[in-house]
Scaffold this motif. Structure first.
Motif, short mmCIF file in Angstrom:
data_model
loop_
_atom_site.label_atom_id
_atom_site.label_comp_id
_atom_site.label_asym_id
_atom_site.label_seq_id
_atom_site.Cartn_x
_atom_site.Cartn_y
_atom_site.Cartn_z
N ASP A 152 0.83 -1.21 0.00
CA ASP A 152 0.00 0.00 0.00
C ASP A 152 0.86 1.25 0.00
OD1 ASP A 152 -2.33 -1.56 0.14
OD2 ASP A 152 -2.16 -1.69 2.32
N LEU A 153 1.93 1.22 0.79
CA LEU A 153 2.83 2.38 0.85
C LEU A 153 3.44 2.65 -0.52
CD1 LEU A 153 5.45 3.15 3.58
CD2 LEU A 153 6.13 3.20 1.19
N LEU A 154 3.95 1.60 -1.17
CA LEU A 154 4.57 1.79 -2.48
C LEU A 154 3.55 2.24 -3.52
CD1 LEU A 154 6.97 -1.30 -2.61
CD2 LEU A 154 7.53 1.06 -2.02
N ASP A 156 0.69 3.88 -2.99
CA ASP A 156 0.27 5.25 -2.72
C ASP A 156 1.32 6.26 -3.15
OD1 ASP A 156 -2.02 4.20 -1.65
OD2 ASP A 156 -1.43 4.48 0.45
N CYS A 157 2.59 5.86 -3.07
CA CYS A 157 3.69 6.75 -3.46
C CYS A 157 4.09 6.55 -4.91
CB CYS A 157 4.90 6.52 -2.55
SG CYS A 157 4.62 6.91 -0.81
N ARG A 158 3.38 5.66 -5.62
CA ARG A 158 3.66 5.36 -7.03
C ARG A 158 5.11 4.93 -7.24
NH1 ARG A 158 0.28 10.21 -10.16
NH2 ARG A 158 -1.76 9.70 -9.22
N LEU A 159 5.51 3.96 -6.43
CA LEU A 159 6.89 3.47 -6.47
C LEU A 159 6.93 2.00 -6.84
CD1 LEU A 159 8.37 5.14 -3.25
CD2 LEU A 159 8.69 5.87 -5.63
N THR A 160 8.04 1.61 -7.41
CA THR A 160 8.32 0.23 -7.80
C THR A 160 9.34 -0.36 -6.83
OG1 THR A 160 7.91 0.62 -10.16
CG2 THR A 160 9.36 -1.21 -9.59
N LEU A 161 9.07 -1.56 -6.34
CA LEU A 161 10.05 -2.26 -5.51
C LEU A 161 11.25 -2.64 -6.37
CD1 LEU A 161 10.93 -3.68 -2.90
CD2 LEU A 161 9.71 -5.71 -3.70
N ARG A 162 12.44 -2.17 -5.99
CA ARG A 162 13.65 -2.45 -6.75
C ARG A 162 14.32 -3.71 -6.20
NH1 ARG A 162 16.21 1.50 -9.62
NH2 ARG A 162 17.58 -0.26 -10.10
N SER A 163 13.76 -4.86 -6.52
CA SER A 163 14.35 -6.10 -6.03
C SER A 163 15.75 -6.31 -6.61
CB SER A 163 13.46 -7.29 -6.37
OG SER A 163 13.62 -7.71 -7.72
N ASP A 164 16.03 -5.65 -7.75
CA ASP A 164 17.34 -5.80 -8.36
C ASP A 164 18.44 -5.12 -7.54
OD1 ASP A 164 15.84 -3.46 -9.14
OD2 ASP A 164 17.45 -2.97 -10.53
N LEU A 165 18.07 -4.32 -6.54
CA LEU A 165 19.07 -3.70 -5.68
C LEU A 165 19.52 -4.63 -4.57
CD1 LEU A 165 17.56 -0.11 -5.33
CD2 LEU A 165 19.29 -0.92 -6.95
N LEU A 166 18.82 -5.75 -4.39
CA LEU A 166 19.17 -6.73 -3.37
C LEU A 166 19.94 -7.89 -4.00
CD1 LEU A 166 15.77 -6.83 -1.49
CD2 LEU A 166 17.94 -6.16 -0.45
N LEU A 167 21.00 -8.31 -3.33
CA LEU A 167 21.81 -9.44 -3.77
C LEU A 167 21.73 -10.53 -2.71
CD1 LEU A 167 25.00 -7.48 -4.88
CD2 LEU A 167 23.16 -8.29 -6.36
N PRO A 168 21.31 -11.75 -3.06
CA PRO A 168 21.27 -12.83 -2.07
C PRO A 168 22.67 -13.25 -1.68
CG PRO A 168 20.79 -13.68 -4.26
CD PRO A 168 20.88 -12.19 -4.40
N TRP A 169 22.88 -13.50 -0.40
CA TRP A 169 24.23 -13.80 0.08
C TRP A 169 24.32 -15.16 0.80
CZ3 TRP A 169 28.53 -11.34 -1.32
CH2 TRP A 169 29.72 -11.67 -0.64
#
Length: 275
Positions: A152-154, A156-169
């Motif tokens: 809902d937050l994203l 309402d703010c018209r944002l995209t979750l940038r999963s590409d910024l996360l690297l699994p470790w």
């Protein structure tokens, strides 16, 4: 095999657990994020953001990274998503697409809740800038208090979750004798430009940016306390000469196979974690 001395309070609890033939409680899925940035002093290398858990929290007094448990909503939300889809994430994390999505969402949500860093942007190529203003803080508080959901937050703010910024470790499971157990996936993320972590969660009593090697040196000197997953992860990330080497290192890691420290008692009666 690697051995870590166990704090006496933890060793005593482990002895009671095994003496009484305790039954392990299920481990809750969780996510934690190593936020990295270039060394602020201008030296080569990079720093990692660390928090010391408040005494009232699970593993209080220990330095760790921002993170927490997966919420039911993390697996149910539908949102605009940038980067690899849940199926691809599932291949990396050793999970079906639904639980994999929940872990990625939990990582992004927790780092916003605990550190005020938002891994999202207005489209698939941009990242939102400074999110420390009053309006953003009201949104973060609403998320923490569960008056709103992350999707809902994203939205309402018209944002995209940038999963590409996360690297699994990596993936660590709390030892079986602990009363609260977590199946925690560790992710790495570069601090977005224009953003800065803030001690806003109430779950930490100290925060710091520190070079991984310096954190390890302070641990060896007895100046700071850390549990084995934190120590090992810092050791691994310290092998990267600079931030440019982190994605390449993450790409070849096995982030889905769990590691669980085992407890052992030495002849002198002291307790140890074995890996």
């Amino acid at each position: 095999m690697t051995s870590f001395a166990a704090p006496e309070s933890i060793a005593a609890h482990a002895r009671r657990f095994y003496a009484e033939a305790g039954v392990p409680v299920p481990a809750r899925p969780a996510a934690t994020v190593l936020l990295l940035r270039p060394d602020a002093s201008g030296r080569d290398g990079f720093e990692v953001y660390m928090i010391r858990r408040a005494a009232s929290m699970t593993f209080g007094g220990m330095y760790a990274f921002p993170g927490g448990s997966v919420d039911p909503g993390d697996s149910e939300i539908r949102l605009d998503w940038s980067g690899s889809g849940p199926a691809d994430w599932g291949n990396r994390l050793g999970q079906p697409p639904g639980p994999a999505q929940a872990l990625v969402c939990a990582a992004a949500r927790e780092v916003f809740e605990e550190a005020g860093v938002l891994l999202a942007g207005p489209d698939h190529d941009k990242v939102v800038g400074d999110v420390s203003g009053d309006e953003w803080e009201r949104a973060r508080q609403a998320l923490v208090n569960r008056r709103t959901g992350f999707a809902d937050l994203l939205r309402d703010c018209r944002l995209t979750l940038r999963s590409d910024l996360l690297l699994p470790w990596s993936r660590w499971v709390t030892p079986e004798f602990e009363p609260r157990r977590f199946d925690t996936y560790f992710f790495v993320a570069l601090l977005p430009a224009g953003q800065r972590p803030r001690d806003v969660s109430g779950e930490a009593d100290h925060t710091m940016w520190i070079r991984p090697a310096e954190a390890l040196a302070r641990f060896e000197a007895g100046e700071i306390a850390m549990l084995p997953p934190t120590v090992i992860t810092l050791t691994e990330i310290a092998d990267c000469a600079d931030l440019a080497g982190v994605p390449a290192a993450a790409a070849v890691r096995d982030a889905g196979t769990p590691v669980m420290p085992r407890f052992a008692q030495a002849e002198d009666g002291s307790g140890h974690f074995l890996l």
